[in-house]
Design a protein around this motif. Sequence first.
Motif, PDB file in Angstrom:
ATOM      1  N   LEU C  90       0.826  -1.214   0.000  1.00  0.00           N
ATOM      2  CA  LEU C  90       0.000   0.000   0.000  1.00  0.00           C
ATOM      3  C   LEU C  90       0.855   1.257   0.000  1.00  0.00           C
ATOM      4  CD1 LEU C  90      -2.764  -1.028   2.558  1.00  0.00           C
ATOM      5  CD2 LEU C  90      -2.916  -1.015   0.055  1.00  0.00           C
ATOM      6  N   GLY C  91       2.011   1.201   0.646  1.00  0.00           N
ATOM      7  CA  GLY C  91       2.872   2.372   0.744  1.00  0.00           C
ATOM      8  C   GLY C  91       2.658   3.117   2.048  1.00  0.00           C
ATOM      9  N   ASN C  92       3.704   3.830   2.472  1.00  0.00           N
ATOM     10  CA  ASN C  92       3.609   4.562   3.745  1.00  0.00           C
ATOM     11  C   ASN C  92       3.745   6.072   3.557  1.00  0.00           C
ATOM     12  OD1 ASN C  92       6.412   4.593   3.238  1.00  0.00           O
ATOM     13  ND2 ASN C  92       6.775   4.996   5.408  1.00  0.00           N
ATOM     14  N   CYS C  93       3.704   6.540   2.309  1.00  0.00           N
ATOM     15  CA  CYS C  93       3.737   7.999   2.110  1.00  0.00           C
ATOM     16  C   CYS C  93       2.908   8.395   0.902  1.00  0.00           C
ATOM     17  CB  CYS C  93       5.180   8.515   1.996  1.00  0.00           C
ATOM     18  SG  CYS C  93       6.169   7.846   0.670  1.00  0.00           S
ATOM     19  N   LEU C  94       2.373   9.594   0.951  1.00  0.00           N
ATOM     20  CA  LEU C  94       1.665  10.138  -0.213  1.00  0.00           C
ATOM     21  C   LEU C  94       1.611  11.657  -0.113  1.00  0.00           C
ATOM     22  CD1 LEU C  94      -1.434  10.789   0.908  1.00  0.00           C
ATOM     23  CD2 LEU C  94      -1.742   8.378   0.492  1.00  0.00           C
ATOM     24  N   HIS C  95       1.208  12.291  -1.210  1.00  0.00           N
ATOM     25  CA  HIS C  95       1.099  13.750  -1.218  1.00  0.00           C
ATOM     26  C   HIS C  95      -0.273  14.184  -1.742  1.00  0.00           C
ATOM     27  CE1 HIS C  95       3.027  13.040  -5.307  1.00  0.00           C
ATOM     28  NE2 HIS C  95       1.925  13.664  -5.632  1.00  0.00           N
ATOM     29  N   ILE C  96      -0.680  15.366  -1.291  1.00  0.00           N
ATOM     30  CA  ILE C  96      -1.953  15.959  -1.733  1.00  0.00           C
ATOM     31  C   ILE C  96      -1.691  17.444  -2.000  1.00  0.00           C
ATOM     32  CG2 ILE C  96      -4.378  16.376  -1.140  1.00  0.00           C
ATOM     33  CD1 ILE C  96      -4.071  14.174   1.030  1.00  0.00           C
ATOM     34  N   PHE C  97      -2.220  17.956  -3.095  1.00  0.00           N
ATOM     35  CA  PHE C  97      -1.998  19.369  -3.412  1.00  0.00           C
ATOM     36  C   PHE C  97      -2.856  20.260  -2.513  1.00  0.00           C
ATOM     37  CE2 PHE C  97      -1.167  17.793  -7.993  1.00  0.00           C
ATOM     38  CZ  PHE C  97       0.089  17.362  -7.620  1.00  0.00           C
ATOM     39  N   ILE C  98      -2.363  21.484  -2.324  1.00  0.00           N
ATOM     40  CA  ILE C  98      -3.109  22.500  -1.568  1.00  0.00           C
ATOM     41  C   ILE C  98      -3.321  23.715  -2.476  1.00  0.00           C
ATOM     42  CG2 ILE C  98      -3.065  24.068   0.420  1.00  0.00           C
ATOM     43  CD1 ILE C  98      -1.084  22.078   1.733  1.00  0.00           C
ATOM     44  N   GLU C  99      -4.564  24.167  -2.581  1.00  0.00           N
ATOM     45  CA  GLU C  99      -4.873  25.414  -3.288  1.00  0.00           C
ATOM     46  C   GLU C  99      -5.845  26.204  -2.409  1.00  0.00           C
ATOM     47  OE1 GLU C  99      -5.095  25.470  -7.556  1.00  0.00           O
ATOM     48  OE2 GLU C  99      -3.031  24.897  -7.051  1.00  0.00           O
ATOM     49  N   GLU C 100      -5.616  27.489  -2.304  1.00  0.00           N
ATOM     50  CA  GLU C 100      -6.470  28.355  -1.491  1.00  0.00           C
ATOM     51  C   GLU C 100      -6.646  27.786  -0.081  1.00  0.00           C
ATOM     52  OE1 GLU C 100      -7.318  31.270  -2.580  1.00  0.00           O
ATOM     53  OE2 GLU C 100      -6.431  30.844  -4.538  1.00  0.00           O
ATOM     54  N   ASN C 101      -5.544  27.259   0.463  1.00  0.00           N
ATOM     55  CA  ASN C 101      -5.540  26.752   1.839  1.00  0.00           C
ATOM     56  C   ASN C 101      -6.426  25.512   2.062  1.00  0.00           C
ATOM     57  OD1 ASN C 101      -5.838  27.790   5.176  1.00  0.00           O
ATOM     58  ND2 ASN C 101      -3.931  27.650   4.071  1.00  0.00           N
TER      59      ASN C 101
END
Lengths: 130, 130, 130
Positions: C90-101
């Motif tokens: 499954l993995g132990n890291c991921l990223h998510i974008f942030i726009e307008e907080n």
Amino acid sequence: MEIIELKTTRRVELIELTNRVQQIVQRVKVKNGVCFLFVPHTTAGIIINENADPSVKHDISDTLNKLIPHSADYAHGEGNADSHIKSSILGNCLHIFIEENRLCLGKWQGVFFVEGDGPRKRQVWIKILG
Amino acid sequence: MEIIELKTTRRVELIELTNRVQQIVQRVKVKNGVCFLFVPHTTAGIIINENADPSVKHDISDTLNKLIPHSADYAHGEGNADSHIKSSILGNCLHIFIEENRLCLGKWQGVFFVEGDGPRKRQVWIKILG
Amino acid sequence: MEIIELKTTRRVELIELTNRVQQIVQRVKVKNGVCFLFVPHTTAGIIINENADPSVKHDISDTLNKLIPHSADYAHGEGNADSHIKSSILGNCLHIFIEENRLCLGKWQGVFFVEGDGPRKRQVWIKILG
């Protein structure tokens, strides 16, 4: 971009790289940030897992071999279709946080290069953003 | 944030996106940095794998279908439980380094959107940090 | 680095964290950037998947349990070899974008901590780059 060079010695093998990544982090002198790792190969992967009992490495490669056997009804003719599939299931990139110039890892965690079609000369690419 | 729009044509399918990601990197003009990709869907994934022999794509989707069949004893009633599971096994995000305004990929690597419940209109979101 | 503390209650369990991650994003006040998540454990993972029908969570853990059973011919003697293997799949890291907080997630997406060897006290580490 920093490069870790490694030589694998078996067809399927997990090689621990934690100290080599830490050495790069110290040399680059980004005090706080994120360290990104990338494997530029299509029959290998990179994971973070237990760095204490070596039998965990064995169980990971053994279970993957059972789920995705070396020989099966594959279309790809080079004898390494299984390695390509394993590479995408484990993934070829990950990130680790840096604080005070050190990798932030959990107590039992280490970084492992997962060879899927060795023995070969391999690389892990590293970039750090502060 | 940059967006790649794509249309898939089959239920399970790998669609190569390398050139479209590269075009965005060139337009954004971040000379050195990291390109982040994100799939905003729960029945699709994104991977990096071999971009030479198309039979690798076939073996990846075929093996995933065997391990996680379309029809099985699933609780989710929409007929796409397998696609949700495949999405989390492959992952929905990855990163690629940028140097001299170009994606840094290994010789055989390409970026593939993995459709798991098509045909559908899909997106891949991209953000670049320098 | 921000830390989410959580307590799991079962051996295998998916725990939704979307709102807790969003609260951190709002507190940190990076308007546009990337939010990185990292699980510092070797028997747990983190994924993004459907946040509407809870049966999807059930199908993910149930299918993983079938593919990688709790008891099998493992070398690791602590009774959690399966959890280590699932963590790397499954993995132990991921990223998510942030726009307008705000976190940029697809309509059906939520963030889930995947416990593989609970019940335990667990953490998710978060870092945001702007």
